[in-house]
Write a protein that holds these residues in place. Sequence first.
Motif, PDB file in Angstrom:
ATOM      1  N   HIS A 152     -14.795 -16.508 -22.038  1.00  0.00           N
ATOM      2  CA  HIS A 152     -13.503 -16.869 -21.463  1.00  0.00           C
ATOM      3  C   HIS A 152     -12.644 -15.626 -21.301  1.00  0.00           C
ATOM      4  O   HIS A 152     -12.835 -14.614 -21.979  1.00  0.00           O
ATOM      5  N   LEU A 153     -11.708 -15.704 -20.368  1.00  0.00           N
ATOM      6  CA  LEU A 153     -10.671 -14.695 -20.168  1.00  0.00           C
ATOM      7  C   LEU A 153      -9.321 -15.311 -20.503  1.00  0.00           C
ATOM      8  O   LEU A 153      -9.100 -16.505 -20.272  1.00  0.00           O
ATOM      9  N   SER A 154      -8.423 -14.491 -21.034  1.00  0.00           N
ATOM     10  CA  SER A 154      -7.055 -14.929 -21.326  1.00  0.00           C
ATOM     11  C   SER A 154      -6.075 -14.116 -20.489  1.00  0.00           C
ATOM     12  O   SER A 154      -6.224 -12.894 -20.365  1.00  0.00           O
ATOM     13  N   LEU A 155      -5.080 -14.795 -19.934  1.00  0.00           N
ATOM     14  CA  LEU A 155      -3.978 -14.153 -19.219  1.00  0.00           C
ATOM     15  C   LEU A 155      -2.705 -14.448 -20.000  1.00  0.00           C
ATOM     16  O   LEU A 155      -2.315 -15.613 -20.147  1.00  0.00           O
ATOM     17  N   VAL A 156      -2.067 -13.403 -20.522  1.00  0.00           N
ATOM     18  CA  VAL A 156      -0.920 -13.577 -21.412  1.00  0.00           C
ATOM     19  C   VAL A 156       0.278 -12.797 -20.877  1.00  0.00           C
ATOM     20  O   VAL A 156       0.313 -11.565 -20.970  1.00  0.00           O
ATOM     21  N   PRO A 157       1.272 -13.477 -20.294  1.00  0.00           N
ATOM     22  CA  PRO A 157       2.519 -12.793 -19.916  1.00  0.00           C
ATOM     23  C   PRO A 157       3.270 -12.342 -21.159  1.00  0.00           C
ATOM     24  O   PRO A 157       3.287 -13.046 -22.176  1.00  0.00           O
ATOM     25  N   ARG A 158       3.909 -11.182 -21.079  1.00  0.00           N
ATOM     26  CA  ARG A 158       4.639 -10.650 -22.228  1.00  0.00           C
ATOM     27  C   ARG A 158       6.124 -10.965 -22.065  1.00  0.00           C
ATOM     28  O   ARG A 158       6.948 -10.103 -21.743  1.00  0.00           O
ATOM     29  N   LEU A 159       6.472 -12.222 -22.280  1.00  0.00           N
ATOM     30  CA  LEU A 159       7.837 -12.693 -22.070  1.00  0.00           C
ATOM     31  C   LEU A 159       8.686 -12.608 -23.328  1.00  0.00           C
ATOM     32  O   LEU A 159       9.915 -12.596 -23.251  1.00  0.00           O
ATOM     33  N   THR A 160       8.054 -12.605 -24.478  1.00  0.00           N
ATOM     34  CA  THR A 160       8.781 -12.584 -25.745  1.00  0.00           C
ATOM     35  C   THR A 160       8.221 -11.489 -26.639  1.00  0.00           C
ATOM     36  O   THR A 160       7.115 -10.974 -26.398  1.00  0.00           O
ATOM     37  N   ARG A 161       8.979 -11.159 -27.674  1.00  0.00           N
ATOM     38  CA  ARG A 161       8.520 -10.185 -28.660  1.00  0.00           C
ATOM     39  C   ARG A 161       8.550 -10.801 -30.044  1.00  0.00           C
ATOM     40  O   ARG A 161       9.385 -11.653 -30.337  1.00  0.00           O
ATOM     41  N   LYS A 162       7.655 -10.339 -30.892  1.00  0.00           N
ATOM     42  CA  LYS A 162       7.662 -10.805 -32.265  1.00  0.00           C
ATOM     43  C   LYS A 162       8.854 -10.203 -33.001  1.00  0.00           C
ATOM     44  O   LYS A 162       9.067  -8.992 -32.974  1.00  0.00           O
ATOM     45  N   ALA A 163       9.611 -11.061 -33.667  1.00  0.00           N
ATOM     46  CA  ALA A 163      10.760 -10.618 -34.460  1.00  0.00           C
ATOM     47  C   ALA A 163      10.427 -10.794 -35.944  1.00  0.00           C
ATOM     48  O   ALA A 163       9.269 -10.970 -36.331  1.00  0.00           O
ATOM     49  N   GLY A 164      11.467 -10.761 -36.767  1.00  0.00           N
ATOM     50  CA  GLY A 164      11.254 -10.742 -38.211  1.00  0.00           C
ATOM     51  C   GLY A 164      10.446 -11.907 -38.736  1.00  0.00           C
ATOM     52  O   GLY A 164       9.520 -11.717 -39.542  1.00  0.00           O
ATOM     53  N   PHE A 165      10.766 -13.135 -38.316  1.00  0.00           N
ATOM     54  CA  PHE A 165      10.056 -14.303 -38.824  1.00  0.00           C
ATOM     55  C   PHE A 165       8.582 -14.247 -38.474  1.00  0.00           C
ATOM     56  O   PHE A 165       7.709 -14.478 -39.325  1.00  0.00           O
ATOM     57  N   GLU A 166       8.288 -13.933 -37.216  1.00  0.00           N
ATOM     58  CA  GLU A 166       6.899 -13.898 -36.776  1.00  0.00           C
ATOM     59  C   GLU A 166       6.110 -12.805 -37.512  1.00  0.00           C
ATOM     60  O   GLU A 166       4.974 -13.021 -37.920  1.00  0.00           O
ATOM     61  N   LEU A 167       6.738 -11.631 -37.696  1.00  0.00           N
ATOM     62  CA  LEU A 167       6.049 -10.536 -38.368  1.00  0.00           C
ATOM     63  C   LEU A 167       5.851 -10.837 -39.851  1.00  0.00           C
ATOM     64  O   LEU A 167       4.826 -10.488 -40.441  1.00  0.00           O
ATOM     65  N   PRO A 171       5.446  -8.216 -17.199  1.00  0.00           N
ATOM     66  CA  PRO A 171       4.239  -7.590 -17.754  1.00  0.00           C
ATOM     67  C   PRO A 171       3.269  -8.655 -18.262  1.00  0.00           C
ATOM     68  O   PRO A 171       3.687  -9.718 -18.727  1.00  0.00           O
ATOM     69  N   TRP A 172       1.982  -8.370 -18.180  1.00  0.00           N
ATOM     70  CA  TRP A 172       0.983  -9.291 -18.714  1.00  0.00           C
ATOM     71  C   TRP A 172      -0.293  -8.543 -19.070  1.00  0.00           C
ATOM     72  O   TRP A 172      -0.506  -7.403 -18.666  1.00  0.00           O
ATOM     73  N   ASN A 173      -1.125  -9.228 -19.856  1.00  0.00           N
ATOM     74  CA  ASN A 173      -2.451  -8.726 -20.214  1.00  0.00           C
ATOM     75  C   ASN A 173      -3.499  -9.759 -19.811  1.00  0.00           C
ATOM     76  O   ASN A 173      -3.334 -10.946 -20.079  1.00  0.00           O
ATOM     77  N   LEU A 174      -4.560  -9.284 -19.168  1.00  0.00           N
ATOM     78  CA  LEU A 174      -5.722 -10.112 -18.849  1.00  0.00           C
ATOM     79  C   LEU A 174      -6.893  -9.523 -19.636  1.00  0.00           C
ATOM     80  O   LEU A 174      -7.177  -8.329 -19.505  1.00  0.00           O
ATOM     81  N   PHE A 175      -7.569 -10.339 -20.445  1.00  0.00           N
ATOM     82  CA  PHE A 175      -8.579  -9.758 -21.325  1.00  0.00           C
ATOM     83  C   PHE A 175      -9.645 -10.775 -21.716  1.00  0.00           C
ATOM     84  O   PHE A 175      -9.437 -11.993 -21.670  1.00  0.00           O
ATOM     85  N   GLY A 193       2.169  -3.449 -16.508  1.00  0.00           N
ATOM     86  CA  GLY A 193       3.508  -3.181 -17.004  1.00  0.00           C
ATOM     87  C   GLY A 193       3.487  -2.407 -18.307  1.00  0.00           C
ATOM     88  O   GLY A 193       2.590  -2.559 -19.143  1.00  0.00           O
ATOM     89  N   ARG A 194       4.492  -1.571 -18.496  1.00  0.00           N
ATOM     90  CA  ARG A 194       4.510  -0.701 -19.671  1.00  0.00           C
ATOM     91  C   ARG A 194       4.585  -1.462 -20.975  1.00  0.00           C
ATOM     92  O   ARG A 194       3.938  -1.099 -21.955  1.00  0.00           O
ATOM     93  N   SER A 195       5.376  -2.520 -21.016  1.00  0.00           N
ATOM     94  CA  SER A 195       5.486  -3.257 -22.271  1.00  0.00           C
ATOM     95  C   SER A 195       4.228  -4.049 -22.572  1.00  0.00           C
ATOM     96  O   SER A 195       4.074  -4.585 -23.673  1.00  0.00           O
ATOM     97  N   ALA A 196       3.304  -4.104 -21.615  1.00  0.00           N
ATOM     98  CA  ALA A 196       1.989  -4.715 -21.852  1.00  0.00           C
ATOM     99  C   ALA A 196       0.938  -3.659 -22.173  1.00  0.00           C
ATOM    100  O   ALA A 196      -0.236  -3.988 -22.340  1.00  0.00           O
TER     101      ALA A 196
END
Length: 321
Positions: free
Chosen positions: A285-300, A267-271, A154-157
Amino acid sequence: MNEWRWDALHERWVLMAPSRSRRPGAFPTVGTSEMTEEGERTCPFCPGHEHATPPELLRYGDADHGWKLRVVPNLYAMVGGNEPGSPHESVDFAPPRFPARGVGEVVIDTPRHRHRPSRFSADEWALLLRALRERVAALRGEGLGFATVFKNHGRSAGASLAHSHAQIIALPEPPPDVVRVLQRASGEACFFCTTEKDETGGPRDIFAAAGWMVWAPWAAAHPFETWFFPRAHRGDFAAFEAQELNELALLIARTVSAMEATIGDVPWNLFGVAVDEGRYPSHFHLSLVPRLTRKAGFELATGTSVNTVLPEDAAERLRRA
């Protein structure tokens, strides 16, 4: 020239990769279709368009039935050149910066333009893992002792082309943040060995196999984040046997399918990272991370991760899928 630059305020290295901005779809606009007929006709990864990629490094298939998988150099790699040395060595001038040495490769893991990874068979995942293992070993022989292996969906991934593919980025040495993780996954206090002992059969244990565990991390940073790791302390991806890869492939196929059945085609990333176990006796180990949320002001602003789905709930929903 791509290069590493030192961020003195946050005490971290940043990879400057302006060459990446020239890749197709580097800055997609809102509403851009991921799979169009026009894209399929011009896709450089589709059969018949082999001339649109650099010369092959690896091919699986035969003359009668065509190729099943191809590996080619990445035209828009984040790194370039495989001279010996580390980008993190000290220097006598300021501000610190170093050439981004390394190699980038693309693994075209299917000839079918519209073949979604959630529809991959276990055999197709096994073929991909086999190719990644073969290329990691070859790059290590060229003096690149650290490699990231990953697949963006997926593009956002981060997938700039819709045609399914994976990537390898190999460096002379692992970045410092990775070294710290490798250290926590080694020795008698290995994080993953402890997890296997304490979490097997627990609420975050998703799928089980003889040699592998699929787990929703206790402190997952992302909703439905999932990790795959061998039950035994095995660290060198390039040394995995065919049977180990086949078992992992079966679990990846099952998990990706369950993920789509549970939360849709997101979208997701496997890495994962591949290191020489002789130098870094770490637990792979491998990680599978769906891109369901985005970092906003607090997280950044704080560097904090906010997960809106408890790992226990995510694991239960994936098991039921």
